[in-house]
Write a protein that holds these residues in place. Structure first.
Motif, PDB file in Angstrom:
ATOM      1  N   LEU A 338      -9.964  -9.897  21.062  1.00 23.22           N
ATOM      2  CA  LEU A 338     -10.443 -11.108  22.021  1.00 23.22           C
ATOM      3  C   LEU A 338      -9.276 -11.838  22.806  1.00 23.22           C
ATOM      4  O   LEU A 338      -8.644 -12.776  22.190  1.00 23.22           O
ATOM      5  CB  LEU A 338     -11.286 -11.514  21.591  1.00 23.22           C
ATOM      6  CG  LEU A 338     -12.328 -12.323  22.767  1.00 23.22           C
ATOM      7  CD1 LEU A 338     -12.925 -11.588  23.176  1.00 23.22           C
ATOM      8  CD2 LEU A 338     -13.439 -13.596  21.592  1.00 23.22           C
ATOM      9  N   THR A 339      -8.857 -11.502  24.194  1.00 21.43           N
ATOM     10  CA  THR A 339      -7.610 -11.792  24.488  1.00 21.43           C
ATOM     11  C   THR A 339      -7.856 -13.322  25.782  1.00 21.43           C
ATOM     12  O   THR A 339      -7.293 -14.145  26.199  1.00 21.43           O
ATOM     13  CB  THR A 339      -6.514 -11.314  25.572  1.00 21.43           C
ATOM     14  OG1 THR A 339      -7.693 -10.579  25.671  1.00 21.43           O
ATOM     15  CG2 THR A 339      -5.739 -10.259  24.055  1.00 21.43           C
ATOM     16  N   GLY A 340      -9.173 -13.150  25.790  1.00 20.60           N
ATOM     17  CA  GLY A 340      -9.845 -14.314  26.846  1.00 20.60           C
ATOM     18  C   GLY A 340     -10.841 -14.814  27.114  1.00 20.60           C
ATOM     19  O   GLY A 340     -11.942 -13.587  26.449  1.00 20.60           O
ATOM     20  N   ILE A 341     -12.115 -16.149  27.071  1.00 20.03           N
ATOM     21  CA  ILE A 341     -12.736 -16.429  27.178  1.00 20.03           C
ATOM     22  C   ILE A 341     -13.102 -16.928  28.149  1.00 20.03           C
ATOM     23  O   ILE A 341     -12.302 -17.689  28.375  1.00 20.03           O
ATOM     24  CB  ILE A 341     -12.834 -16.779  25.890  1.00 20.03           C
ATOM     25  CG1 ILE A 341     -12.923 -16.224  24.953  1.00 20.03           C
ATOM     26  CG2 ILE A 341     -15.359 -17.028  25.806  1.00 20.03           C
ATOM     27  CD1 ILE A 341     -13.558 -16.822  23.299  1.00 20.03           C
ATOM     28  N   ASP A 342     -13.346 -16.755  29.312  1.00 16.07           N
ATOM     29  CA  ASP A 342     -13.367 -17.550  30.850  1.00 16.07           C
ATOM     30  C   ASP A 342     -13.977 -19.026  30.507  1.00 16.07           C
ATOM     31  O   ASP A 342     -15.644 -18.856  30.808  1.00 16.07           O
ATOM     32  CB  ASP A 342     -13.431 -16.837  31.727  1.00 16.07           C
ATOM     33  CG  ASP A 342     -13.456 -17.781  33.310  1.00 16.07           C
ATOM     34  OD1 ASP A 342     -12.528 -18.147  32.913  1.00 16.07           O
ATOM     35  OD2 ASP A 342     -14.826 -17.847  33.932  1.00 16.07           O
TER      36      ASP A 342
END
Ligand code: URA
Length: 426
Positions: A338-342
């Protein structure tokens, strides 16, 4: 106020990029507060400022006029130095909850005059109101007494503090003029200067979940906030912090209280602990105290102050927090890191579940929100839960799932997860 101006002339002047004179600004803000300048005229002026800006002299006068629209508080009789924190707002931003008792446990008085949430960013009072019995409305005398005895208070700002801002902020909210650097700077600093704190640390957020989407804009806002505070004799500094992903794992009201209590108990998500300690150190040093905030998280002193603070306002720190009637998991559709969670998407999902309000008179659900089951850097496999949605309104779940479609990004490796980008002033 004797000088009289034509508001239409002033709107035309600002619309064409001309400077407003100090006495024109004084008159405008006073006349708007008294209802002599109508909402539609002030909307046009806000839009003109949105496009043309205010220079430093105009901004300073605009802020002073907003302060003069109401009364000022006086903390000078307190036995402790006062220091306040203000965040420009974000998703999962519950930092005030552990921070206020932590800094009070270090010897300062921390008056956190807070607001309720509007749109995708949560409000501190909405979170605290999830605690059974807790009340936000205190008289000035109650607030002063609590600051002296407990050292920390989180309560609603009274109507007399910068009333021009209350009116103008509500107007900006419905006219697309919130995201203006001079209007945000004058709005925040008029309240903080009127509040009378001797030191102030600002948490200026940038990224998808913040008003300022880019670092350049956030830096400009931070610089203008710091210079307004410093010029008014308030020791002011700002941390520039990342708000591209939600803070911590809990986004909502009651679930953010629970996460804050975990931090006060010495645990909690690493990013919340990092930011709480960074702000606490800045605040403690701004008022010249020699205490180690990290030690006070470890030894339970901050937790003791939290419990006193909650009890002093009628809350029961041991009461169970409300539980949502419905919950639903969101599952990963692939394997990966997981590289991003907006942040914006998660804020919107939480809002749709009932944690936030569309109009200021709407109620919020204490138990609604989103709990992240995976965070940036985690390796997940398809079918693993990424988040749990909570709500009392079952048919809100579909809208929240829609908001989260595309919110989670996967890649080869995660970038740095430090929240603090820079420190400005101080
Ligand atoms: N917070 C405020 O108090 N005012 C603004 O304009 C934006 C955020």
């Amino acid at each position: 106020m004797t000088a009289q101006f034509s508001v239409v002339d002033l709107i035309r002047a600002k619309r064409s990029g001309r400077r407003l004179e100090p006495e024109q600004i004084d008159w405008l803000i006073d006349a708007y507060t008294r209802g002599v300048v109508a909402d539609e005229q002030m909307s046009a002026m806000a839009m003109a400022v949105f496009f043309q800006g205010l220079d430093d002299a105009e901004l300073s006068r605009w802020t002073a006029a907003m302060i003069a629209s109401g009364h000022r508080l006086d903390f000078s009789k307190l036995s402790r130095p006062t220091v306040d924190k203000h965040s420009t707002g974000g998703v999962g931003d519950k930092i005030t909850l552990p921070l206020a008792p932590l800094v009070a446990s270090c010897g300062a008085a921390v008056p956190q005059l807070s607001g309720r949430g509007l749109g995708h960013t949560g409000g501190t009072l909405d979170k605290m109101e999830a605690i059974p019995g807790w009340r936000a409305d205190l008289s000035n005398d109650e607030m002063m007494a609590q600051l002296d005895s407990v050292g920390a208070v989180i309560c609603a700002a009274g109507p007399g503090l910068a009333p021009a801002d209350k009116k103008l902020y509500a107007l900006r909210d419905v006219t697309g003029t919130v995201e203006s650097i001079p209007l945000i700077a004058s709005s925040i600093m008029s309240k903080k200067i009127a509040e009378g704190t001797s030191a102030l640390v600002l948490d200026v957020k940038c990224g998808s979940g913040a008003f300022m989407k880019t670092q350049a804009d956030a830096r400009e806002l931070a610089a203008r906030l710091v210079s307004l505070g410093t010029d008014a004799g308030v020791a002011t500094s700002a941390l520039l912090t990342d708000m591209s992903s939600p803070l911590g794992r809990a986004i909502g009201n009651g679930i953010e209280v629970a996460e804050s209590v975990e931090v006060l108990a010495g645990g909690g998500p690493a990013d919340i602990v990092e930011l709480t300690l960074a702000l606490a150190r800045q605040m403690v040093s701004a008022v010249g105290l020699d205490a180690d905030p990290q030690e006070n998280l470890r030894n339970g002193r901050a937790m003791d102050v939290w419990r006193q603070m909650v009890r002093a306002q009628g809350g029961d720190p041991d009461a169970a927090l409300p539980v949502a009637h419905h919950s639903q998991q969101v599952l990963a559709d692939r394997d990966g890191v997981l590289t991003g969670i907006d942040a914006m998407s998660v804020g919107l999902a939480s809002w749709r579940l009932g944690a936030g309000r569309a109009r200021k008179e709407d109620p919020v659900q204490a138990a609604a929100g989103v709990r992240l089951e995976a965070v940036i850097g985690d390796t997940v496999t398809a079918g693993q839960p990424l988040a749990t949605l909570f709500t009392d309104t079952a048919d809100a779940i579909g809208g929240a799932e829609e908001a989260l479609a595309g919110a989670f990004t996967f890649g080869a490796g995660a970038a740095s997860t430090s929240r603090v980008i820079d420190v400005i002033g101080g």
